[in-house]
Design an enzyme around this catalytic site. Structure first.
Site, PDB file in Angstrom:
ATOM      1  CE  LYS A 136      -2.071  -1.170   3.908  1.00 28.53           C
ATOM      2  NZ  LYS A 136      -1.388  -2.433   4.227  1.00 28.53           N
ATOM      3  NE  ARG A 144      -4.910  -1.584   9.852  1.00 24.60           N
ATOM      4  CZ  ARG A 144      -3.782  -1.088   9.344  1.00 24.60           C
ATOM      5  NH1 ARG A 144      -3.737   0.111   8.846  1.00 24.60           N
ATOM      6  NH2 ARG A 144      -2.705  -1.816   9.349  1.00 24.60           N
ATOM      7  NE  ARG A 185       7.668  -2.028   6.177  1.00 25.25           N
ATOM      8  CZ  ARG A 185       6.353  -2.095   6.270  1.00 25.25           C
ATOM      9  NH1 ARG A 185       5.593  -1.545   5.362  1.00 25.25           N
ATOM     10  NH2 ARG A 185       5.781  -2.716   7.282  1.00 25.25           N
ATOM     11  NE  ARG A 190       5.982  -0.145  10.259  1.00 24.15           N
ATOM     12  CZ  ARG A 190       4.879  -0.291   9.541  1.00 24.15           C
ATOM     13  NH1 ARG A 190       4.774   0.285   8.362  1.00 24.15           N
ATOM     14  NH2 ARG A 190       3.869  -0.995  10.002  1.00 24.15           N
ATOM     15  NE  ARG A 214       1.943  -5.021  11.064  1.00 21.85           N
ATOM     16  CZ  ARG A 214       3.073  -4.687  10.432  1.00 21.85           C
ATOM     17  NH1 ARG A 214       4.246  -5.012  10.952  1.00 21.85           N
ATOM     18  NH2 ARG A 214       3.046  -4.025   9.302  1.00 21.85           N
TER      19      ARG A 214
HETATM   20  P1  AP5 Z   1       4.773  -1.574   1.877  1.00 23.23           P
HETATM   21  O1  AP5 Z   1       4.341  -0.822   0.677  1.00 23.23           O
HETATM   22  O2  AP5 Z   1       5.559  -0.838   2.905  1.00 23.23           O
HETATM   23  O3  AP5 Z   1       3.530  -2.349   2.526  1.00 23.23           O
HETATM   24  P2  AP5 Z   1       2.205  -1.811   3.218  1.00 23.23           P
HETATM   25  O4  AP5 Z   1       1.056  -2.469   2.566  1.00 23.23           O
HETATM   26  O5  AP5 Z   1       2.203  -0.312   3.267  1.00 23.23           O
HETATM   27  O6  AP5 Z   1       2.403  -2.478   4.625  1.00 23.23           O
HETATM   28  P3  AP5 Z   1       2.374  -1.934   6.129  1.00 23.23           P
HETATM   29  O7  AP5 Z   1       3.137  -2.974   6.914  1.00 23.23           O
HETATM   30  O8  AP5 Z   1       2.862  -0.521   6.233  1.00 23.23           O
HETATM   31  O9  AP5 Z   1       0.882  -2.002   6.417  1.00 23.23           O
HETATM   32  P4  AP5 Z   1       0.191  -2.137   7.752  1.00 23.23           P
HETATM   33  O10 AP5 Z   1      -1.178  -1.936   7.279  1.00 23.23           O
HETATM   34  O11 AP5 Z   1       0.430  -3.363   8.528  1.00 23.23           O
HETATM   35  O12 AP5 Z   1       0.898  -1.015   8.658  1.00 23.23           O
HETATM   36  P5  AP5 Z   1       0.414   0.414   9.142  1.00 23.23           P
HETATM   37  O13 AP5 Z   1       1.609   1.264   9.226  1.00 23.23           O
HETATM   38  O14 AP5 Z   1      -0.744   0.877   8.347  1.00 23.23           O
HETATM   39  O15 AP5 Z   1       5.613  -2.839   1.356  1.00 23.23           O
HETATM   40  C1  AP5 Z   1       6.219  -3.724   2.293  1.00 23.23           C
HETATM   41  C2  AP5 Z   1       7.591  -4.179   1.735  1.00 23.23           C
HETATM   42  O16 AP5 Z   1       7.373  -4.971   0.568  1.00 23.23           O
HETATM   43  C3  AP5 Z   1       8.493  -2.998   1.310  1.00 23.23           C
HETATM   44  O17 AP5 Z   1       9.807  -3.309   1.672  1.00 23.23           O
HETATM   45  C4  AP5 Z   1       8.343  -2.933  -0.219  1.00 23.23           C
HETATM   46  O18 AP5 Z   1       9.529  -2.497  -0.855  1.00 23.23           O
HETATM   47  C5  AP5 Z   1       8.015  -4.392  -0.574  1.00 23.23           C
HETATM   48  N1  AP5 Z   1       7.055  -4.495  -1.673  1.00 23.23           N
HETATM   49  C6  AP5 Z   1       5.956  -3.719  -1.897  1.00 23.23           C
HETATM   50  N2  AP5 Z   1       5.294  -4.149  -2.992  1.00 23.23           N
HETATM   51  C7  AP5 Z   1       5.977  -5.236  -3.457  1.00 23.23           C
HETATM   52  C8  AP5 Z   1       5.796  -6.115  -4.573  1.00 23.23           C
HETATM   53  N3  AP5 Z   1       4.759  -5.969  -5.426  1.00 23.23           N
HETATM   54  N4  AP5 Z   1       6.673  -7.110  -4.750  1.00 23.23           N
HETATM   55  C9  AP5 Z   1       7.748  -7.273  -3.884  1.00 23.23           C
HETATM   56  N5  AP5 Z   1       7.979  -6.456  -2.811  1.00 23.23           N
HETATM   57  C10 AP5 Z   1       7.095  -5.457  -2.606  1.00 23.23           C
HETATM   58  O19 AP5 Z   1      -0.145   0.096  10.597  1.00 23.23           O
HETATM   59  C11 AP5 Z   1       0.708  -0.227  11.675  1.00 23.23           C
HETATM   60  C12 AP5 Z   1      -0.110  -0.405  12.948  1.00 23.23           C
HETATM   61  O20 AP5 Z   1      -0.790   0.830  13.276  1.00 23.23           O
HETATM   62  C13 AP5 Z   1      -1.250  -1.448  12.872  1.00 23.23           C
HETATM   63  O21 AP5 Z   1      -0.779  -2.759  13.144  1.00 23.23           O
HETATM   64  C14 AP5 Z   1      -2.198  -0.943  13.967  1.00 23.23           C
HETATM   65  O22 AP5 Z   1      -1.760  -1.266  15.253  1.00 23.23           O
HETATM   66  C15 AP5 Z   1      -2.094   0.581  13.809  1.00 23.23           C
HETATM   67  N6  AP5 Z   1      -3.092   1.136  12.880  1.00 23.23           N
HETATM   68  C16 AP5 Z   1      -2.849   1.743  11.686  1.00 23.23           C
HETATM   69  N7  AP5 Z   1      -4.006   2.112  11.103  1.00 23.23           N
HETATM   70  C17 AP5 Z   1      -4.994   1.739  11.933  1.00 23.23           C
HETATM   71  C18 AP5 Z   1      -6.410   1.820  11.852  1.00 23.23           C
HETATM   72  N8  AP5 Z   1      -7.036   2.365  10.794  1.00 23.23           N
HETATM   73  N9  AP5 Z   1      -7.138   1.309  12.888  1.00 23.23           N
HETATM   74  C19 AP5 Z   1      -6.527   0.768  13.966  1.00 23.23           C
HETATM   75  N10 AP5 Z   1      -5.192   0.631  14.083  1.00 23.23           N
HETATM   76  C20 AP5 Z   1      -4.426   1.124  13.077  1.00 23.23           C
END
Ligand code: AP5
Length: 215
Positions: free
Chosen positions: A13, A88, A127, A160, A171
């Site tokens: 994402k 979410r 990552r 991270r 997660r």
């Molecule tokens: P990347 O693009 O960084 O992945 P992402 O989908 O953004 O993954 P996140 O881990 O950031 O998502 P998340 O939803 O768990 O975390 P968030 O910060 O929102 O890609 C990942 C890696 O893969 C990178 O190294 C990239 O280079 C590689 N890659 C990408 N695409 C690729 C491809 N096609 N092929 C190969 N490699 C690829 O949330 C963190 C925490 O915050 C949650 O656990 C929760 O506790 C809290 N939180 C956040 N939002 C909420 C909410 N709305 N409600 C409640 N709690 C929340």
């Protein structure tokens, strides 16, 4: 244009948001990034969110909805925005819809990035990101030119604290329990686009452009 980005942890994402926001001049609103900023600044919200984030659980809806509504209101002048990681839960999606209705706006499309579970752990644990400029890398799939250094000269890359194997598994489970029902929610509304997130980064981008060019 208002876009919601759905997908499990590590689906890509954030990676794709960087591209979309540049191409379509949209504001990137990542709930995870905002929470990490709050933690860094030591705010009450940041302190409250910490234990949920570190265990891979969701931060409670009331805190997240208030936080994201503030961001959305502040973005009023922007041409549009992409919501990355919000909503979410069904409760968050309903709160967002109410806010959009009140503002006379609508979500144009929910991009649903589908990736097999067995790929997610490798993506997340590999990552690395730059805390200064926000650039994101992967040790195997998108490595920096010099090991552990940002290509833009910002210095050392960071991992991270919630990107450990154990937390990633939690997660992913949280995603299936609480977030995947949003696929049916937006399907019912008729504004969802399913994307194959297993593909290489540039091929995922092509799929997204095909969808967004028609919005
Ligand atoms: P990347 O693009 O960084 O992945 P992402 O989908 O953004 O993954 P996140 O881990 O950031 O998502 P998340 O939803 O768990 O975390 P968030 O910060 O929102 O890609 C990942 C890696 O893969 C990178 O190294 C990239 O280079 C590689 N890659 C990408 N695409 C690729 C491809 N096609 N092929 C190969 N490699 C690829 O949330 C963190 C925490 O915050 C949650 O656990 C929760 O506790 C809290 N939180 C956040 N939002 C909420 C909410 N709305 N409600 C409640 N709690 C929340």
């Amino acid at each position: 244009m208002i876009v919601v980005f759905l997908g499990p942890p590590g689906a890509g994402k954030g990676t794709q948001c960087n591209f979309i926001c540049d191409r379509y001049a949209l504001k990137h609103m990542s709930s995870g990034d905002i929470l990490r900023r709050e933690r860094k600044e030591g705010t009450d919200l940041g302190k409250e969110a910490q234990s949920y984030m570190d265990s891979g659980k969701l931060v409670p809806d009331n805190l997240i909805v208030a936080m994201m509504m503030k961001e959305i209101q502040a973005a009023d002048d922007a041409k549009g925005f992409v919501l990355d990681g919000f909503p979410r839960t069904i409760g968050q999606a309903e709160a967002l819809d109410n806010a959009m209705d009140k503002a006379g706006k609508k979500i144009d499309v929910a991009l649903n990035l589908q990736v097999d579970d067995n790929k997610l752990e490798e993506r997340v644990t590999g990552r690395r990101s730059c805390l200064k400029c926000g650039a994101s890398y992967h040790l195997v799939f998108s490595p920096p030119k010099v090991e552990n250094q940002c290509d833009k000269g910002c210095g050392q890359l960071n991992q991270r604290s919630d990107d450990t194997s154990e937390t990633v598994r939690s997660r992913i489970a949280t995603y299936h329990e609480q977030t995947s029902p949003l696929v049916a929610y937006y399907t019912k509304k008729g504004n969802i686009a399913d994307l194959d997130g297993n593909a290489a980064i540039e091929n995922v981008t092509k799929q997204i452009v095909e969808v967004l060019d028609k919005v």
